[in-house]
Scaffold this active site. Sequence first.
Site, PDB file in Angstrom:
ATOM      1  CG  ASP A  16      -5.190   5.913   2.387  1.00 25.06           C
ATOM      2  OD1 ASP A  16      -5.250   5.534   3.565  1.00 25.06           O
ATOM      3  OD2 ASP A  16      -4.323   6.694   1.960  1.00 25.06           O
TER       4      ASP A  16
ATOM      5  CB  CYS B 161      -1.000  -0.022   1.157  1.00 27.53           C
ATOM      6  SG  CYS B 161      -0.259  -0.039   2.803  1.00 27.53           S
TER       7      CYS B 161
ATOM      8  CG  ASN C 115       4.333  -1.604   5.245  1.00 26.31           C
ATOM      9  OD1 ASN C 115       5.429  -1.901   5.682  1.00 26.31           O
ATOM     10  ND2 ASN C 115       3.377  -2.492   5.139  1.00 26.31           N
TER      11      ASN C 115
ATOM     12  CB  CYS D 298      -3.768   1.815   6.996  1.00 30.16           C
ATOM     13  SG  CYS D 298      -3.519   3.331   7.935  1.00 30.16           S
ATOM     14  NE  ARG D 299      -4.514   1.464   1.765  1.00 26.36           N
ATOM     15  CZ  ARG D 299      -4.327   2.206   0.691  1.00 26.36           C
ATOM     16  NH1 ARG D 299      -5.162   2.095  -0.331  1.00 26.36           N
ATOM     17  NH2 ARG D 299      -3.305   3.032   0.598  1.00 26.36           N
ATOM     18  CB  SER D 300       0.145  -3.612   2.901  1.00 28.25           C
ATOM     19  OG  SER D 300       0.997  -2.660   3.479  1.00 28.25           O
TER      20      SER D 300
HETATM   21  P1  4NP Z   1      -1.824   2.802   4.040  1.00 24.84           P
HETATM   22  O1  4NP Z   1      -2.447   4.182   4.590  1.00 24.84           O
HETATM   23  O2  4NP Z   1      -1.267   3.107   2.672  1.00 24.84           O
HETATM   24  O3  4NP Z   1      -3.007   1.891   3.984  1.00 24.84           O
HETATM   25  O4  4NP Z   1      -0.774   2.396   5.048  1.00 24.84           O
HETATM   26  C1  4NP Z   1      -1.670   5.336   4.693  1.00 24.84           C
HETATM   27  C2  4NP Z   1      -0.931   5.550   5.824  1.00 24.84           C
HETATM   28  C3  4NP Z   1      -0.144   6.687   5.937  1.00 24.84           C
HETATM   29  C4  4NP Z   1      -0.122   7.596   4.904  1.00 24.84           C
HETATM   30  C5  4NP Z   1      -0.860   7.377   3.760  1.00 24.84           C
HETATM   31  C6  4NP Z   1      -1.640   6.231   3.650  1.00 24.84           C
HETATM   32  N1  4NP Z   1       0.664   8.782   5.031  1.00 24.84           N
HETATM   33  O5  4NP Z   1       0.583   9.620   4.131  1.00 24.84           O
HETATM   34  O6  4NP Z   1       1.412   8.912   6.000  1.00 24.84           O
END
Ligand code: 4NP
Length: 153
Positions: free
Chosen positions: A122, A10, A13, A15-17
């Site tokens: 997201d 994602c 790294n 939240c989702r993955s």
């Molecule tokens: P993820 O979510 O891609 O599912 O881990 C996010 C977590 C942090 C950020 C963006 C998306 N960020 O911009 O810090």
Amino acid sequence: MKPVRILFVCLGNICRSPLADGILRHLAGARPVDVDSAGTGGWHIGDQPDRRSIAVARGHGIDIAGQRGRKVHARDFEAFDLIFAMDRSNLANLRALAPAAAQHKLHLFSSYTLGVERDVPDPYYEGPEGFEAVYSMLLEGCSSLIGRLDERS
Ligand code: 4NP
């Protein structure tokens, strides 16, 4: 039998993955599957998953608190057999990073597992219900993925 090596990707790294990683490990049980996750962005290298992802996983009996964020590396394109992007933006980023020989390993998670082209959204700026919705989609996709892996063996 050689394990199937699967990488979930994602953006952050956190939240989702990491959630996808925890769910697939949980469902895989004793199956020969190596699972990891990474982000295309480097803001959360070394960080624990987001506390909301940890909480939603814990609510379903899965512990992801030991995972730590990392960025996608060039060697991942050799080290993994299947690389799943959570959304189309992640997939475009991966396609730009991966060598020609590894392009066939890259898939949109929903396309490969559910046969529909749908982003795992997201949830970073969402409330807990956003994380629960992500969990449901990942569970559905990972369950289907386990079925596909069983067909291969
Ligand atoms: P993820 O979510 O891609 O599912 O881990 C996010 C977590 C942090 C950020 C963006 C998306 N960020 O911009 O810090």
